[in-house]
Design an enzyme around this catalytic site. Structure first.
Site, PDB file in Angstrom:
ATOM      1  N   ASP A  12       0.736  -1.275   0.091  1.00 49.50           N
ATOM      2  CA  ASP A  12       0.168   0.057  -0.056  1.00 49.50           C
ATOM      3  C   ASP A  12       0.839   1.161  -0.188  1.00 49.50           C
ATOM      4  O   ASP A  12       1.998   1.226   0.411  1.00 49.50           O
ATOM      5  CB  ASP A  12      -0.939  -0.073   1.297  1.00 49.50           C
ATOM      6  N   ASN A  60     -11.073  -1.809  -4.978  1.00 51.80           N
ATOM      7  CA  ASN A  60     -10.297  -1.307  -5.529  1.00 51.80           C
ATOM      8  C   ASN A  60     -10.986  -0.867  -6.877  1.00 51.80           C
ATOM      9  O   ASN A  60     -10.710   0.148  -7.968  1.00 51.80           O
ATOM     10  CB  ASN A  60      -8.973  -1.761  -6.149  1.00 51.80           C
TER      11      ASN A  60
HETATM   12  C1  IPE Z   1      -5.465  -2.265   0.164  1.00 50.31           C
HETATM   13  O1  IPE Z   1      -5.158  -0.894  -0.025  1.00 50.31           O
HETATM   14  C2  IPE Z   1      -5.558  -3.026  -0.925  1.00 50.31           C
HETATM   15  C3  IPE Z   1      -4.162  -3.377  -1.779  1.00 50.31           C
HETATM   16  C4  IPE Z   1      -3.275  -2.991  -1.351  1.00 50.31           C
HETATM   17  C5  IPE Z   1      -4.222  -4.162  -2.923  1.00 50.31           C
HETATM   18  P1  IPE Z   1      -6.257   0.058  -0.184  1.00 50.31           P
HETATM   19  O2  IPE Z   1      -5.386   1.265  -0.409  1.00 50.31           O
HETATM   20  O3  IPE Z   1      -7.379  -0.162  -1.171  1.00 50.31           O
HETATM   21  O4  IPE Z   1      -7.034   0.086   1.269  1.00 50.31           O
HETATM   22  P2  IPE Z   1      -7.676   1.466   1.928  1.00 50.31           P
HETATM   23  O5  IPE Z   1      -8.840   1.820   0.986  1.00 50.31           O
HETATM   24  O6  IPE Z   1      -6.590   2.461   2.345  1.00 50.31           O
HETATM   25  O7  IPE Z   1      -8.180   0.662   3.319  1.00 50.31           O
HETATM   26  C1  IPE Z   2      -1.727   0.397  -3.399  1.00 49.34           C
HETATM   27  O1  IPE Z   2      -1.170   1.674  -3.236  1.00 49.34           O
HETATM   28  C2  IPE Z   2      -1.942  -0.161  -4.713  1.00 49.34           C
HETATM   29  C3  IPE Z   2      -3.190  -0.518  -4.727  1.00 49.34           C
HETATM   30  C4  IPE Z   2      -4.342  -0.349  -3.674  1.00 49.34           C
HETATM   31  C5  IPE Z   2      -3.899  -1.027  -6.107  1.00 49.34           C
HETATM   32  P1  IPE Z   2      -2.508   2.748  -3.291  1.00 49.34           P
HETATM   33  O2  IPE Z   2      -2.920   2.891  -4.894  1.00 49.34           O
HETATM   34  O3  IPE Z   2      -3.723   2.489  -2.397  1.00 49.34           O
HETATM   35  O4  IPE Z   2      -1.785   4.221  -2.961  1.00 49.34           O
HETATM   36  P2  IPE Z   2      -2.386   4.975  -1.829  1.00 49.34           P
HETATM   37  O5  IPE Z   2      -2.561   4.158  -0.532  1.00 49.34           O
HETATM   38  O6  IPE Z   2      -3.587   5.499  -2.132  1.00 49.34           O
HETATM   39  O7  IPE Z   2      -1.148   5.791  -1.485  1.00 49.34           O
HETATM   40 MG    MG Z   3      -3.980   2.594  -0.409  1.00 48.42          MG
END
Ligand code: IPE
Ligand code: IPE
Ligand code: MG
Length: 239
Positions: A12, A60
């Site tokens: 993340d 997502n």
């Molecule tokens: C969790 O991250 C899912 C992945 C890393 C694939 P998110 O960015 O989707 O989670 P939240 O929304 O911060 O909880």
């Molecule tokens: C993790 O990084 C990748 C996915 C969830 C696909 P994020 O895209 O959630 O990045 P942040 O958490 O918004 O910075």
């Molecule tokens: Mg994230």
């Protein structure tokens, strides 16, 4: 060192990392994909039995269409590139999640890599794609009802082993260690059933900043932890 049999990573923080550097969020995903490659190779070198990477959650899909499209494009590209890495390292590829929801060009590459790596005997690398713990538990419940309706089981047969075995990801052992980067202290619908006794490490760095030194530090910290599974320390020592 006592290494986890199954390490799972919630990768993340890509978007925030990029934005803080005045880049588009997708730049963070590109950098994140590179880190994933180095972590996969290092885990194989360390002889871990299972590595699971949470790459895309069921939630997502609600992101802006452009970002979802880019993530799917990147996923396809990364999988195509990683094929040789997987073969070279004797890694067997697996996927969990709602694979049917992925675009056909991604599903094709997945099918190809599943097939190609099927007889590899080293680490099992699982990508969690369109994965959600609640969705998985819901599918398990549906299967229970289906079998009950067919008269294959009644309520007295429903125990923890049966439930665990009917989860679509039941081919994986429970994760011993879950790492989540980006400073968020939550599980975000990952491995809800399976994480009952997982050690969880919340790492402040975002995924694109994560290094192999961080991985080694977290693994050595895991190695020193006492996993009691509800027992007392004394009980563990007299085992
Ligand atoms: C969790 O991250 C899912 C992945 C890393 C694939 P998110 O960015 O989707 O989670 P939240 O929304 O911060 O909880
Ligand atoms: C993790 O990084 C990748 C996915 C969830 C696909 P994020 O895209 O959630 O990045 P942040 O958490 O918004 O910075
Ligand atoms: Mg994230």
């Amino acid at each position: 060192m006592n290494l986890p049999r199954h390490l799972a990573i919630i990768m993340d923080g890509n978007g925030r990392w990029a934005k803080a550097r005045h880049h588009n969020r997708v730049y963070g995903h590109l950098r994140g994909a590179k880190i994933a490659k180095t972590v996969i190779e290092e885990c194989a070198r360390l002889n871990l039995s299972h590595l699971t990477l949470f790459a895309f959650s069921t939630e997502n899909w609600f992101r802006p269409l452009q970002e979802v499209r880019f993530l799917m494009h990147l996923l396809r590209r990364q999988l195509l590139r990683e094929k040789t890495t997987l073969m070279r390292n004797n890694i067997r590829f697996q996927v969990i999640g709602e694979i049917d929801r992925l675009p056909p060009e991604v599903r094709d590459v997945i099918a190809d890599i599943l097939d190609e790596t099927a007889s590899n005997t080293g680490m099992i690398l699982t990508f969690a794609l369109s994965y959600g713990g609640r969705q998985e538990i819901t599918l398990m419940a549906r299967e229970l009802v289906r079998q009950a309706k067919l008269g294959l089981l009644d309520e007295t047969q429903v125990d923890q082993a049966l439930v665990a075995g009917l989860l679509p990801s039941s081919f994986l052992p429970d994760p011993d260690l879950i790492i989540r980067t980006s400073g968020e202290s939550r599980i975000s619908n990952f491995f809800l059933w399976q994480a009952a006794y997982s050690e969880i490490e919340f790492e402040d760095k975002s995924w694109p900043e994560f290094t192999l030194d961080d991985l080694h530090r977290i693994l050595s910290c895991y190695s020193a932890r006492e996993r009691r599974f509800g027992r007392t320390s004394e009980q563990l020592q007299t085992r």
